[in-house]
Write an enzyme that holds these catalytic residues in place. Structure first.
Site, short mmCIF file in Angstrom:
data_model
loop_
_atom_site.label_atom_id
_atom_site.label_comp_id
_atom_site.label_asym_id
_atom_site.label_seq_id
_atom_site.Cartn_x
_atom_site.Cartn_y
_atom_site.Cartn_z
N GLU A 7 0.78 -1.24 0.00
CA GLU A 7 0.00 0.00 0.00
C GLU A 7 0.82 1.30 0.00
OE1 GLU A 7 -2.96 -0.35 3.08
OE2 GLU A 7 -4.13 -1.77 1.88
N GLU A 24 -5.76 -7.48 -1.74
CA GLU A 24 -6.56 -7.32 -0.53
C GLU A 24 -7.93 -6.76 -0.89
OE1 GLU A 24 -4.96 -5.05 2.68
OE2 GLU A 24 -2.96 -5.94 2.54
#
Length: 604
Positions: A208, A328
């Protein structure tokens, strides 16, 4: 947009949880084992062996057979426990066996760079013989055990550099205490450690990246695309068989989305690796239980979501640039919005029974129930399965994958559901029912569509669609699905109009008349009449076009259009209508030939 802290777990409670779990571990029952998921046909038989590589948008195994990564995140190595969570109550082998039995074929293992410092894992019970072969091992040695056992039962592993240290995530791939050189050194160390071990198919370089990380800006201190090239080539330099997973950033050209979820920059600035056919792009996407986003409030939700996914990452798959892995995605499923989001996302990822391995890959967040804003596939006892959440994923698993469940030859779709009808409406909901479909094995679920967008699933023959707009017309259809992912044809459609909100003595009707139609366009007039026992203060008229018409101009009213739905609202001078009195407005639209739509008038 600020993405909440990624663990979704609270480090302050970890030691307490671990201690309690060890104390009570003798009382825990044996791990529950789910039945293997039925197969989806011969296309997946024995697929998945060896190292994997890419060809266009596809993942291929060592024999060039197409494979689909359909897996789960199991976190913990990146926290102050320095080991996967839940080992305080379960044996690691039983965890992996249960993942396999549920039809997951890949495990994404998050870690932090702390594990390279000889860290001693905590939160592992050895009572009653559990995890006995982990005693005395450091974190990397525990990882070895998990990797080797996963490989022995046919599971694949993706290693995820989740954090530079156990204290939390970082926007960039480096920090003051963990510089880029350390990051790359540790990536190379893992690539070397597992060289020749085909259980480890790849490494997710950094989790991320987000603002100030950029994509293609050219600044070596913030350009994630350039950093990914440096790290990816370093990994391939010591282990050229690995897949390199590169996540997106948060913001590209002023447009922001989830951390790691923006890959729109790939179109102009793709990642360049020294070894061909090793690059997989990875995105993350979440629901409202993680954070609110403007697209969840769009009137067309969830039909708007495929366009958002296309823009941010789906285009890479659709244009055959490279495989895309949704590394995710998750939700507590508590909100109806989240339920619709997950149903739409699963449909977007492409059901295995329909598309086979020509589909997007994924690993769901998470296996762990202690992910605070998503929960997990396991419930809080670390053994029971959340069958509702797991059920949403059934159609996109790849159960014929070698070691990932039992194979099968079921390619027969269920019969088409019949008897679809509207059983009730409110201002914000429509309730439906239908007659059960049949299948050669068993129907496991029904997918409900509003227009062309999937809005939910049901295991029975009834469903209520919520969060709708008052006085609005909707069209529905239903498809049956079996455990192999085979999907029936759509039922015959039904339409329903939600009731007006607010109640009270005010009311109105609207009539429609085309005044001229010249083929490429037309003009129409609408007359609004007050029908209540009291004067209106305002009114609105809503209709759906039968085709691709668009309002081009309007007088004596204002309008908005979303897809085929038009909502016209009174002007300042004509909102008040005494009972029985009328006013009118007109508009121009294109193309012509629209016919006469059904109007819904709402007054207050």
């Amino acid at each position: 947009m600020r993405h909440p802290p990624h663990h979704r777990s609270r480090n302050a409670l970890l030691a307490l949880f671990a201690a309690l779990a060890v104390a009570f571990s003798p009382l825990l029952a044996a791990p529950a084992q789910a039945s293997p998921a039925p197969g989806t046909g011969k296309a997946f038989a024995a697929a998945g062996s060896g190292y994997w590589h890419t060809s266009g948008r596809r993942l291929l195994d060592a024999q060039d057979q197409p494979v689909r990564m359909a897996g789960i995140n199991w976190f913990g190595f990146e926290t102050a426990n320095y080991a996967p969570h839940g080992l305080w109550s379960r044996d690691y082998k039983s965890m992996l066996d249960q993942m396999k039995s549920l039809g997951y074929n890949t495990v994404r293992l998050p870690y932090s760079d702390d594990i390279f410092a000889g860290t001693e894992p905590t939160g592992i019970t050895y009572a009653n013989g559990l995890n006995s072969d982990l005693a005395g091992l450091d974190s990397l040695q525990v990882m070895d055990k998990i990797v080797n056992y996963a490989g022995s039962v046919g599971l694949k592993i993706v290693l995820d550099r989740h954090r530079p240290d156990s204290s939390g995530q970082s926007a960039l791939w480096y920090t003051a205490s963990v510089p880029e050189t350390t990051w790359i050194t540790h990536l190379k160390a893992l690539a070397t450690r597992y060289k020749g071990n085909t259980a480890v198919v790849g490494i997710d370089l950094h989790n991320e990246p987000h603002d100030p990380a950029c994509w293609g800006c050219g600044d070596t201190s913030t350009d994630w695309r350039l950093a990914a090239e440096r790290a990816g080539n370093a990994v391939l330099g010591v282990n050229p068989d690995l897949l390199i997973f590169v996540e997106g950033v948060q913001t590209v050209n002023g447009q922001s989305t989830w951390w790691g979820g923006n890959l729109s920059g790939v179109a102009a600035a793709p990642v360049r690796l020294a070894v061909a056919n090793r690059l997989v792009y990875s995105a993350h996407d979440y629901a409202t239980s993680v954070a609110q986003q403007p697209w969840f409030n769009d009137p067309s939700f969830p039909a708007n979501m495929p366009g958002i996914w296309d823009k941010n990452w789906g285009y890479i798959f659709k244009q055959n640039i490279a495989p895309v892995w949704l590394g995710e995605f998750g939700t507590t499923l508590q909100s109806p919005v989240d339920q619709k989001w997950l149903a739409a996302l699963v449909d977007y990822l492409r059901p295995t029974g329909t598309y086979g391995a020509d589909s997007l890959s994924w690993t769901f967040w998470s296996w762990n129930p202690n992910s605070g804003d998503t929960g997990g596939i396991l419930k809080d006892d670390w053994q029971s399965v959340d069958t509702v959440k797991d059920g949403y994923l059934a159609s996109i698993k790849a159960p014929g994958f070698a070691g990932g469940g039992s194979g099968g030859d079921d390619t027969t779709a269920p019969s088409t559901p019949t008897g679809l009808k509207v059983t009730g409406t409110t201002a914000t909901s429509v309730s439906l029912s239908w007659t059960a479909a049949t299948d050669n094995t068993a129907v496991t679920a029904y997918d409900i569509f509003r227009g062309t967008g999937k809005v939910g699933s049901a295991t029975g023959t009834a469903f209520t669609d919520t969060g709708l707009t008052a006085a609005t017309r909707y069209e529905y259809s239903v498809r049956a699905r079996d455990a192999a992912g085979n999907v029936s044809a759509a039922s015959g459609p039904v339409t329903a109009t939600t009731s007006a909100s607010g109640g009270g003595p005010s009311g109105c009707t609207a009539t429609y008349k085309v005044s001229s139609d010249w083929g490429s366009g037309f003009n129409a007039d609408v007359t609004v009449t007050g029908t209540g026992t009291a004067a209106t203060k305002s009114w609105q008229v809503t209709w759906d076009w039968p085709g691709n018409q668009t309002v081009t101009s309007m007088w004596n009213a204002t309008s908005t259009q979303t897809g085929r739905t038009v909502t016209a609202r009174n002007a300042a001078h004509n909102g008040a209508l005494a009972p029985g009195s009328s006013t009118s407005f007109g508009f121009g639209a294109a193309p012509g030939g629209a016919g006469t739509p059904t109007l819904v008038c709402q007054a207050s």
